[in-house]
Motif scaffolding. Sequence first.
Motif: not given
Length: 257
Positions: A55-62, A88-103, A146-148
């Motif tokens: 997936l492309p890196e998620a971009k946000f609506s500023e 791009d939008i699909l990637s942002a939706l997936l990131w917002a709903s399940q993206g990893i933000t910290a380890e 990514d998407l399988e």
Amino acid sequence: MKERGGEQKKQQGIGERFQEETKYYPDRMGGHFLDWEHMPERYKSYPNAASRIKLPEAKFSENADLWNVILKRRSVRRYAPELTLSMDILSALLWASQGITAEAGDFQFRTVPSAGALYPIETYLMARAVDGLEQGIYHFRPYAFDLEFIKPGDFSQSLAQAALGQNMVANAQVTFLWTAIVERSKWKYRQRAYRYIYLDAGHIAQNLYLAGTAAGLGICGIGALYDEAVNSLLGVDGIEETVLYMASAGWPAKPGS
Ligand SMILES: Cc1cc2nc3c(=O)[nH]c(=O)nc-3n(C[C@H](O)[C@H](O)[C@H](O)COP(=O)(O)O)c2cc1C
């Protein structure tokens, strides 16, 4: 509930029993032993997937102001079926709903909270009209971002039928499907896990609602579904892994169209 004869009797439906038997009481907590050696796998993947799409890196609506997005969020059920959704939008939706933000050590944390940070929910997509994606069912891997591709075909009508005939699924550009791998949560919470998986799914869906609203999309949560029809479409057994919830995402139809 008042019974005939005026006798007060507890309801005995499955719902009441579930609620009662999964309550925490101070004197019924028992020991809290965690079997770390048998902790379930945290991530699912499909080794035989036909392909993997990074997936492309998620971009946000500023200019998406949180308070305005919360104010505007609405369930939208009518879509313009002829339009397509960008990766791009699909990637942002997936990131917002399940993206990893910290380890932290072995643990990864995501955009949404999860009981015990156990993340029992898996995300699948039924892609009908996404630029660069063949129609079919995809599994999202948060850590690989990514998407399988697990099942080719146009499932828009069959998934709409599985959603009790709700037509929005047939017209949405993409539908999100959320399952739980129950053991991930049961490993720690035992029967109470069945509460937590639904709470987790609700958080995920709300982030999708908000991110979709920010992007100008219409989202609708879908709880009315024939469970086994959706499980069988995804190829999951309905016990170890079972569908909980779905959401359609699409470009809103023009008013009056
Ligand atoms: C758990 C849950 C299940 C839902 N299932 C459906 C559904 O199957 N079909 C549908 O059209 N809307 C469904 N909705 C959307 C609700 O109808 C909607 O949230 C409600 O009418 C309030 O409207 P709003 O979301 O626009 O504020 C569901 C919402 C939730 C939270």
